[in-house]
Design an enzyme around this catalytic site. Structure first.
Site, mmCIF file in Angstrom:
data_model
loop_
_atom_site.group_PDB
_atom_site.id
_atom_site.type_symbol
_atom_site.label_atom_id
_atom_site.label_comp_id
_atom_site.label_asym_id
_atom_site.label_seq_id
_atom_site.Cartn_x
_atom_site.Cartn_y
_atom_site.Cartn_z
ATOM 1 N N ARG A 131 81.499 -53.999 60.338
ATOM 2 C CA ARG A 131 82.319 -54.733 61.320
ATOM 3 C C ARG A 131 82.579 -56.158 60.853
ATOM 4 O O ARG A 131 83.713 -56.655 60.884
ATOM 5 C CB ARG A 131 81.595 -54.740 62.669
ATOM 6 C CG ARG A 131 82.350 -55.439 63.812
ATOM 7 C CD ARG A 131 81.469 -55.415 65.047
ATOM 8 N NE ARG A 131 82.142 -55.855 66.262
ATOM 9 C CZ ARG A 131 82.122 -57.082 66.758
ATOM 10 N NH1 ARG A 131 81.471 -58.043 66.084
ATOM 11 N NH2 ARG A 131 82.734 -57.381 67.885
ATOM 12 N N GLN A 185 78.651 -63.874 68.139
ATOM 13 C CA GLN A 185 78.967 -64.849 67.106
ATOM 14 C C GLN A 185 79.194 -66.222 67.735
ATOM 15 O O GLN A 185 79.843 -66.338 68.772
ATOM 16 C CB GLN A 185 80.216 -64.398 66.350
ATOM 17 C CG GLN A 185 80.414 -65.106 65.027
ATOM 18 C CD GLN A 185 81.389 -64.363 64.123
ATOM 19 O OE1 GLN A 185 81.651 -63.190 64.333
ATOM 20 N NE2 GLN A 185 81.905 -65.041 63.126
ATOM 21 N N SER A 218 80.410 -59.446 72.886
ATOM 22 C CA SER A 218 81.049 -59.063 71.626
ATOM 23 C C SER A 218 80.027 -58.452 70.673
ATOM 24 O O SER A 218 79.523 -57.360 70.919
ATOM 25 C CB SER A 218 81.755 -60.268 71.009
ATOM 26 O OG SER A 218 82.526 -59.904 69.892
ATOM 27 N N LEU A 219 79.675 -59.138 69.596
ATOM 28 C CA LEU A 219 78.680 -58.635 68.657
ATOM 29 C C LEU A 219 77.385 -58.268 69.370
ATOM 30 O O LEU A 219 76.713 -57.284 69.018
ATOM 31 C CB LEU A 219 78.403 -59.691 67.580
ATOM 32 C CG LEU A 219 77.207 -59.427 66.662
ATOM 33 C CD1 LEU A 219 77.467 -58.226 65.781
ATOM 34 C CD2 LEU A 219 76.890 -60.672 65.835
ATOM 35 N N HIS A 271 89.556 -60.102 68.624
ATOM 36 C CA HIS A 271 89.752 -59.555 69.973
ATOM 37 C C HIS A 271 91.199 -59.711 70.449
ATOM 38 O O HIS A 271 91.455 -60.092 71.587
ATOM 39 C CB HIS A 271 88.778 -60.197 70.958
ATOM 40 C CG HIS A 271 87.343 -59.908 70.659
ATOM 41 N ND1 HIS A 271 86.820 -58.646 70.719
ATOM 42 C CD2 HIS A 271 86.333 -60.730 70.256
ATOM 43 C CE1 HIS A 271 85.542 -58.688 70.379
ATOM 44 N NE2 HIS A 271 85.227 -59.934 70.082
ATOM 45 N N GLN A 275 86.821 -52.271 70.761
ATOM 46 C CA GLN A 275 86.302 -53.598 71.128
ATOM 47 C C GLN A 275 86.808 -54.687 70.187
ATOM 48 O O GLN A 275 87.064 -55.816 70.599
ATOM 49 C CB GLN A 275 84.773 -53.564 71.113
ATOM 50 C CG GLN A 275 84.122 -54.839 71.644
ATOM 51 C CD GLN A 275 82.852 -55.195 70.889
ATOM 52 O OE1 GLN A 275 82.846 -55.256 69.665
ATOM 53 N NE2 GLN A 275 81.768 -55.422 71.623
#
Length: 744
Positions: free
Chosen positions: A112, A10, A87-88, A191, A238
């Site tokens: 998500r 992202q 991440s993503l 996160h 995560q």
């Protein structure tokens, strides 16, 4: 010379992304519309309603466009050696590895994104031009214990996350330190610990999704190491854990990666260049790549989980005086984990209120248990507790400090026995016996003593049929071996006692021909993933933790105690006399750092053994006790003890003590033990040096393990989260070691 493909997350979105790709993959447009319910191509290329920057839309868009970029890449290039994503972007890496197909991946990303978009009340900021070590130090010095490090992007670009007000204050604080801090336009603290609820909901969602083995090794953001078979758990965690991008790239460098190719962007390329310039490779665990064809590892007994209706073979023990509080038990139960309510030292009405609080909160079939502490010389209290437990329909009790079998225990076990439609004996009432000696384990592993069964029949408490069934089952189906632990302890060593108890179990089970095996668990010293793995490798069916749970938000003790415990290390415990078994010299393990309870308690026991009465105490010693230990005249203490015992109807004990100077001295000295516990639990700051805090070195090991992470402060520790983290990291550690051995 290896090559790794990396996928952006992202922040890499822009209007016009995917131009020229959607027409090449018309089936993707159709599938995306079916799953998402809107035209993804129009969103990416036109974004007429300015939705592309919103998390719930951003994540499916980036995932889809990155997937198409990858397929285009494969048309002219071979598959890479390794994969990673920021991440993503990790979802695209897993897609490329074959863990799931595009439709499944898009559904996961859609969920998500929705969960993360629904989170609110927090913020994030990028901190530029400072190292992670300096940043942590500055956060600590500024008192920002509610802020987590969300992203380790480069050596000089780190993202923090926390409550919105904390982030605003932190930005100002860093600017005053001449450090550039840029608030990010996000709706929630991604996160970080504050995303735990979203992470748990996502874990439930992904639990029903079928995944495939990895065909290309993928680096996980949360561990900066290879993905193992625990893909679902890793993806779930995560959301609420740091993105360790720096260490992920260093790890790939340590695995001989010299070429990093970013798919569909340039942001990560710049990050990698910075990392390669300023960091050395990480070479540890170099050979631990999993083939992806192994079975999913499950540490411990699945039967134990089925019987207790929980997801992990992990138990939180019932700590004294409600330190294992109703709130702790409720939190565990709602996470489909198991805890015992710590009733030792509580009044009957307090216990009853605690049970009802738990039952009110856990009303959807969640499991929980209640501690039953052996009342030395007071069988009447045990009967009252068992009667209460049966009245409240309690199915699981934790039997602690028992040296022999008692009638109340047998009564509880036998009243839960019955037979199914096939004539097999079933039991609804289970006793988990905590033991530290083989001779005590033997008592619980055998059927109930015949003499007790006959007494219960004669008293009309059980029937002949119930007694007959009791002769075919052990008193305890689950035995928890307690090695060196906090509180009452025989200072046993797990490496010695657990194998001995397992051998004894096998002998008794063979001789008794039980239809169902007795399970053996381990407690004492469980505070790190390595210790959890050791327990299961030695044959434990489950693990039970204690000390680490009293330094959590849910623990029923004072903040002052938790502050002290948070700072302890593995060497900061000592042994002291146990107040409830003072006369026989039983020991408890307690905190010694920052308090004087241990030397003072040991001094009292030495005096008790050396003198026959309070009147024999030398004048200087008596003065020391009154001024430093009790801060009261000993005659005043005796009057308090006397009034308390009379209020409980124990006039005979007072009469004996008035005639027996030794007994009177013991009762006066034991006042100090009760007061030191109450002072700690209530946080009496003026008596801090006298705090009696039961704990074992496992908490010191846990503190060192989480140092520098979001769990360093006890205010961020929740009992279910630390249990899940321990078990998850233990599984990863086990798989890593197995594969290291295999590959070597």
């Amino acid at each position: 010379m290896k090559k790794a493909l990396i996928f952006p997350g992202q922040g890499s979105q822009f209007k016009g992304m995917g131009k020229g790709l959607f027409e090449k993959y018309p089936e993707i447009k159709i599938k995306a519309r079916e799953i998402l319910g809107y035209d993804l191509e129009a969103l990416c290329l036109e974004d007429k309603d300015d939705l592309l920057a919103q998390t719930q839309y951003t994540q499916p868009a980036i995932f889809t466009v990155s997937a198409m970029h990858y397929w285009e890449y494969l048309k002219e290039n071979p598959k890479p050696d390794f994969l990673a994503g920021h991440s993503l972007g990790e979802y695209n890496a897993l897609l490329a590895s074959g863990v799931f197909d595009f439709e499944t991946g898009l559904r996961l990303v859609h969920k998500r994104g929705a969960l993360m978009a629904a989170a609110s009340g927090g913020g994030m900021a990028a901190i530029l031009g400072t190292s992670a070590e300096k940043l942590k130090k500055l956060l600590a010095e500024g008192g920002f214990d509610g802020i987590d490090i969300a992203n380790y992007n480069t050596t000089s670009q780190i993202v923090i996350a926390g409550q919105a007000e904390d982030i605003r204050r932190a930005v100002t604080y860093f600017e005053e330190q001449k450090i550039q801090a840029i608030p990010l336009q996000v709706s929630a603290p991604f996160h970080s610990r504050y995303m735990k609820n979203a992470a748990l909901e996502f874990e439930q969602f992904i639990s029903g999704v079928d995944l495939n083995p990895l065909h290309i090794p993928v680096v996980a953001n949360t561990t900066a190491n290879w993905y193992t078979s625990a893909v679902k758990e890793t993806l779930g965690s995560q959301i609420a854990q740091s993105v360790r991008w720096v260490d992920s790239i260093r790890f790939l460098m340590g695995n001989e990666v010299t070429e990093f190719k970013e798919i569909g962007g340039h942001i990560l390329t710049r990050m990698v260049a910075d990392i390669k310039k300023n960091c050395s490779p990480l070479t540890h665990h170099k050979s631990s790549v999993l083939s992806g064809n192994e079975k999913k590892v499950f540490l411990g007994s699945k039967d134990f989980c089925r019987d207790y209706n929980i997801k992990l073979p992990y138990v939180a023990g019932g700590m004294y005086r409600g330190v294992a509080s109703p709130e702790m038990v409720i939190r565990l139960g709602k996470a489909k984990m198991f805890g015992f309510y710590g009733t030792g030292g509580l009044q009957l009405n307090e216990i009853e209120n605690g049970i009802r609080q738990i039952k009110t909160a856990l009303n959807n079939g969640e499991s929980f248990g209640i501690n039953l502490l052996h009342h030395f010389g007071d069988p009447e209290t045990e009967w009252k507790l068992v009667d209460l437990y049966l009245k409240e329909n309690i199915k699981y009790i934790e039997a602690s400090a028992f040296m022999q079998m008692t009638k109340p225990l047998v009564y509880f076990r036998v009243k839960g026995l019955g037979k199914d439609a096939h004539g097999n004996i079933i039991s609804s009432n289970q006793i988990m016996a905590k033991i530290s000696r083989p001779e005590v384990a033997e008592v619980f592993m055998n059927p109930a003593p015949e003499r007790i069964l006959k007494q219960l029949i004669a008293e009309g408490k059980i029937t002949e049929q119930e007694a007959e069934m009791a002769r075919e089952v052990p008193v305890s189906q689950d035995i928890c071996v307690e090695a060196d632990s906090g509180g009452h302890t025989d200072a046993g060593r797990a490496l010695v006692i657990l194998p001995a108890i397992r051998t004894l179990r096998d002998q008794i089970s063979t001789a008794s021909r039980y239809s169902k095996p007795i399970r053996i668990g381990l407690a004492g010293g469980i505070g790190t993933p390595e210790s959890v793995v050791c327990a299961f490798m030695m044959g434990a069916d489950f693990v039970l933790t204690g000390s680490i749970n009293q330094c959590t938000v849910e623990a029923g003790t004072s903040d002052l105690v938790k502050d002290l415990l948070q700072e302890m290390n593995v060497q900061d415990t000592d042994y002291a006399p146990a107040g409830d078994m003072f006369e026989i010299g039983a020991k408890v393990q307690v905190l010694k750092k920052g308090v004087l309870f241990s030397p003072r308690a040991n001094k009292l026991y030495t005096l008790y053994n050396h003198y026959e009465s309070l009147d024999e105490l030398p004048v200087n010693i008596r003065k020391q006790l009154e001024e430093s230990y009790f801060k009261k005249n000993l005659d005043e203490i005796w009057q308090e003890v006397k009034n308390y015992q009379l209020s409980k109807g124990n006039s005979s004990d007072i009469e004996k003590a008035e005639k027996n100077g030794k007994q009177k001295m013991a009762m006066v000295f034991k006042w100090y033990f009760g007061f030191s516990s109450r002072s700690a639990l209530n946080g009496f700051s003026d008596r801090r040096v006298d705090f009696q805090i039961h704990t074992g070195p496992a908490l010191g090991a846990f503190n060192q393990w989480v140092k520098g992470t979001g769990l360093e402060s006890w205010r961020a520790r929740h009992v279910d989260q630390i249990g899940e983290k321990l078990m998850h990291e233990a599984t990863l550690f086990f798989e890593e070691k197995v594969n290291t051995i295999y590959n070597n």
